[in-house]
Design a protein around this motif. Structure first.
Motif, PDB file in Angstrom:
ATOM      1  N   GLY A 128     -10.055  -1.690   4.638  1.00 24.73           N
ATOM      2  CA  GLY A 128     -10.506  -0.307   4.593  1.00 24.73           C
ATOM      3  C   GLY A 128      -9.467   0.631   4.016  1.00 24.73           C
ATOM      4  N   ARG A 129      -8.200   0.427   4.383  1.00 21.13           N
ATOM      5  CA  ARG A 129      -7.141   1.290   3.876  1.00 21.13           C
ATOM      6  C   ARG A 129      -6.972   1.147   2.352  1.00 21.13           C
ATOM      7  N   ILE A 130      -7.043  -0.096   1.869  1.00 15.27           N
ATOM      8  CA  ILE A 130      -6.913  -0.316   0.421  1.00 15.27           C
ATOM      9  C   ILE A 130      -8.083   0.325  -0.322  1.00 15.27           C
ATOM     10  N   LEU A 131      -9.274   0.184   0.232  1.00 11.95           N
ATOM     11  CA  LEU A 131     -10.455   0.780  -0.399  1.00 11.95           C
ATOM     12  C   LEU A 131     -10.348   2.305  -0.460  1.00 11.95           C
ATOM     13  N   MET A 132      -9.807   2.918   0.595  1.00 16.06           N
ATOM     14  CA  MET A 132      -9.619   4.372   0.581  1.00 16.06           C
ATOM     15  C   MET A 132      -8.672   4.784  -0.549  1.00 16.06           C
ATOM     16  N   SER A 133      -7.564   4.051  -0.710  1.00 21.82           N
ATOM     17  CA  SER A 133      -6.594   4.385  -1.754  1.00 21.82           C
ATOM     18  C   SER A 133      -7.186   4.183  -3.152  1.00 21.82           C
ATOM     19  N   LEU A 134      -7.935   3.108  -3.344  1.00 19.01           N
ATOM     20  CA  LEU A 134      -8.573   2.875  -4.640  1.00 19.01           C
ATOM     21  C   LEU A 134      -9.615   3.958  -4.933  1.00 19.01           C
TER      22      LEU A 134
ATOM     23  N   GLN B 139       0.826  -1.212   0.000  1.00 18.13           N
ATOM     24  CA  GLN B 139       0.000   0.000   0.000  1.00 18.13           C
ATOM     25  C   GLN B 139       0.861   1.263   0.000  1.00 18.13           C
ATOM     26  N   LYS B 140       1.934   1.231   0.754  1.00 18.97           N
ATOM     27  CA  LYS B 140       2.805   2.410   0.787  1.00 18.97           C
ATOM     28  C   LYS B 140       3.485   2.617  -0.558  1.00 18.97           C
ATOM     29  N   LEU B 141       3.874   1.533  -1.199  1.00 14.98           N
ATOM     30  CA  LEU B 141       4.458   1.661  -2.534  1.00 14.98           C
ATOM     31  C   LEU B 141       3.444   2.279  -3.496  1.00 14.98           C
TER      32      LEU B 141
END
Length: 727
Positions: free
Chosen positions: A631-637, A593-595
């Motif tokens: 949740g974090r991945i969904l926010m980034s997408l 995710q950070k990448l």
């Protein structure tokens, strides 16, 4: 790294007793969230052009204990107080209480502050706090005062003295007892900013005047506390005997007792305790002095007294019992209380013990050595080992999934419940900090005890956002490790792990102190080097790979903060590869995710989406759901969708993220999603809806006590109202 290291701490612990309703959704265009009970109210102050927040009305842990009982000079001290407290003539009234040791200097200071608190104030609730500079340097004392006033750690900045004045100016008149200052400058840095405040200095260095940064030169009013008159001493001794449940002694006996112990408040108390022992045993007590009482103790009791003198602050029985390694520790502590050598105060985890207030100065000079240098070494070893063992147990309960370096056990012996472990860590915070300092300064060459303490205290420091504590404890321990590294005595991976923790704290503080970013750069590069070195046969290669991944991740964050996105991307790619090598799939999720974020910042939206979709596939393949990372991945997408004009897809992903964070009770991230959805409303041209959602996010941040996020939302609202959509 483990997932917890990616998650800036949620301060949910402070909301005990409150209720957060996670049923946050969209009805039409308006965020709906039920009322939040409990939580915080934040107030904004200006500190020389920099905005900061604090929590008014917070319960104070530094309140000066009220004076109780009869003070023979109460009327005289009250007269001196009100003659000196004249806000129109001197904005801050400063008093210096001095006299013979044992005369009741601190008691007199508390008496004067109590009189000041009792005076009616116009619409403001006054408070009196106390700090002892014999225990803490002035900068740490200021940080403790600001925390006690509800200032988030990341807002303490480089000049806590200025912020202290700004907040006290906003709060109104306050009282402060300053014990054992090293210089007049120490007292000047602790000056409140509100006109009508009172500062009472007890002991230590001082002069006839002090310089206030806002009000100029202030006169210091001397308060001489001398021996009691015979009449007052006899009266006070009779009251002390009555308080101990003893019949009054004859005039001759009382005079004889006072003749041995002196006509000071300390002498009166010791005389009363001696008479109680005489009544209980039927034998004349020959302990005419503090030293004599100490000499009469056995070796085990001397060790207990030595431990308390060594620490210099209240300590709970768990630490003392483990350090002493005796089943009868409680009995021995009660005996020392009865002798008047030790005081006991109530604590959430049981009684807390400290040397008697009047005896600390003597104890520091005589007892901290435990008779000889060799004995002091033994005390340091026992105390630090006990603190480490208990802190390790607390860490194992609070962060069971976090891998530790060079630890022998993985199950807690002392705590079974998270609430119990958390309460103990918070209550013993300063005593544990002292253990780290002792380990850094006095533990033997090559001893990793300080490093091990820092590693496990992460469960307290990180979860409670105590970034200044991380910096103040980790820096001296790492300095010791630097000297130990020559003969390879300090475990290099443990050094790297503690250094990576320090980098996290430096990064958190870099928003208000840009010099910290340069410090973080140097420390992160050293952590990468140390983690890449020879770990020895005792460390599993998977653990080494995970730590190397963490170190590279920290360096990537530093580079990104300095604007080197290309360097951050390169280092983050290395971190992701090492996370794969460690076999920790949750670490892989975090690093991927950070990448993706760095790729997005570099303008490579397609590459960012590929990484996020791979992360989504990985998180859904886990045997147990990881709601937080979902949740974090969904926010980034959703952010990528919004940037590409796919507003409906972004809306759906944010709704799913809210559901995930609601299920895992990540309150901070719920507020983050609401703030992100507000930005979606902006690009959709729905500014009224954006303002409503930002206002809701700001309210959530306020309830959580997240000052930086609260101010960021507040500033964004102001920018939108001023027509600055792109701010």
């Amino acid at each position: 790294m483990t997932p917890i290291d990616d998650n800036s701490p949620d301060r949910t612990g402070a909301l005990a007793g409150g209720v957060w309703n996670n049923a946050v959704g969209v009805t039409g265009t308006v965020v709906q969230a039920a009322a939040i009970h409990g939580g915080f109210h934040l107030k904004v102050v200006d500190d020389r052009g920099r905005r900061a927040v604090y929590r008014p009305g917070q319960d104070t842990a530094l309140a000066a204990p009220p004076f109780q009982g009869w003070h023979p000079e109460a009327e005289q001290r009250a007269l001196e107080l009100w003659e000196g407290w004249r806000p129109h003539a001197s904005p801050v009234a400063v008093f210096r209480v001095h006299g013979e040791s044992g005369s009741g200097l601190t008691a007199t200071a508390r008496l004067m502050c109590g009189d000041w608190l009792a005076r009616p104030a116009s619409g403001r609730e006054r408070v009196a706090r106390t700090v002892n500079l014999g225990f803490l340097p002035v900068r740490r004392a200021l940080q403790e005062l600001l925390r006690d006033m509800g200032v988030p750690d990341e807002m303490l900045g480089t000049d806590p003295s200025s912020l202290f004045r700004a907040i006290t100016r906003d709060q109104g008149p306050t009282a402060l007892i300053v014990e054992n200052p090293r210089s007049a400058r120490d007292v000047e840095r602790l000056m409140p900013g509100a006109r009508g405040s009172v500062v009472v200095v007890v002991g230590g260095a001082g002069g006839d005047t002090l310089r206030h940064p806002d009000f100029g030169t202030l006169d210091v009013h001397p308060v001489q506390v001398g021996p009691l008159s015979e009449k007052d001493a006899l009266t006070l001794l009779g009251m002390e005997l009555s308080a101990l449940g003893l019949p009054d002694a004859s005039l001759g006996v009382r005079r004889e007792l006072l003749g041995r112990h002196g006509r000071t408040m300390r002498g009166v108390r010791r005389a009363a305790l001696e008479h109680r022992r005489t009544v209980a045993t039927g034998e004349e007590d020959a302990l005419e002095s503090v030293d004599a009482a100490y000499e009469a103790l056995g070796p085990t009791d001397r060790m207990l007294v030595g431990l308390l003198a060594l620490v210099g602050r209240p300590v709970g029985r768990r630490v003392l019992a483990l350090a002493l390694d005796r089943e009868d520790t409680d009995v021995r502590l009660r005996s020392l209380v009865d002798l008047g050598l030790v005081e006991a105060d109530a604590g959430g985890d049981g009684p807390r013990f400290r040397l008697h207030t009047d005896l600390r100065e003597i104890a520091e000079a005589r007892w901290a050595g435990f008779d000889r240098d060799h004995g002091r070494d033994l005390l340091v070893q026992r105390y630090c080992a006990a603190c480490h063992s208990l802190a390790l147990d607390a860490h194992l309960v609070l962060m069971p999934g976090r891998r530790l370096i060079a630890e022998e056990r993985s199950e807690s012996r002392s705590f079974t419940r998270e609430a119990e472990a958390k309460r103990w860590l918070r209550e013993e915070r300063l005593a544990l900090e002292q253990a780290v300092y002792l380990a850094a300064e006095e533990d033997g060459p090559g001893s990793p005890r300080g490093l091990m303490l820092c590693q496990v205290l992460w469960a307290l420091y990180f979860k409670d956002s105590l970034f200044h504590d991380i910096i103040s404890t980790h820096e001296p321990v790492l300095e010791k490790a630097r000297w130990d590294a020559g003969p390879m005595l300090a475990p290099p991976l443990l050094v790297a792990k503690v250094r990576a923790q320090l980098v996290r704290a430096l990064l958190e503080m870099s928003d208000t102190d840009r010099d910290r970013l340069d410090d973080a750069d140097g420390q992160a590069r050293r952590a990468v080097e140390e983690a890449s070195g020879d770990a020895g046969a005792v460390v599993a290669q998977e653990d080494k790979a995970l730590l190397m991944s963490t170190a590279s991740e920290m360096l990537a964050e530093v580079l990104a903060a300095k604007g080197d996105v290309a360097g951050a991307r390169e280092e983050q790619e290395r971190s992701l590869a090492l996370a794969h090598k460690s076999g920790d799939m949750r670490a892989v999720l975090v690093e991927r995710q950070k990448l993706a974020r760095y790729l997005h910042r570099a303008g490579e939206a397609d590459g960012s989406r590929r990484e996020l979709e791979a992360a989504w596939a990985e998180v859904r393949a886990l045997p147990d759901r990881d709601l937080y990372n979902e949740g974090r991945i969904l926010m980034s997408l959703a952010a990528l969708d919004a940037a590409e004009g796919e507003y409906g897809a972004a809306e759906d992903r944010l709704a799913a993220a809210l559901e995930a964070f609601g299920e895992c009770d990540s309150r901070r991230r719920i507020a983050d999603v609401v703030a992100q959805r507000a930005e979606l409303r902006v690009v959709q041209g729905r500014q009224p809806d954006a303002l409503r959602e930002l206002d809701e996010a700001r309210r959530m941040y306020e309830q959580l006590g997240r000052g930086v996020d609260f101010l960021r939302a507040d500033e964004r609202i102001k920018a939108l109202r001023d027509g600055d959509v792109d701010s």
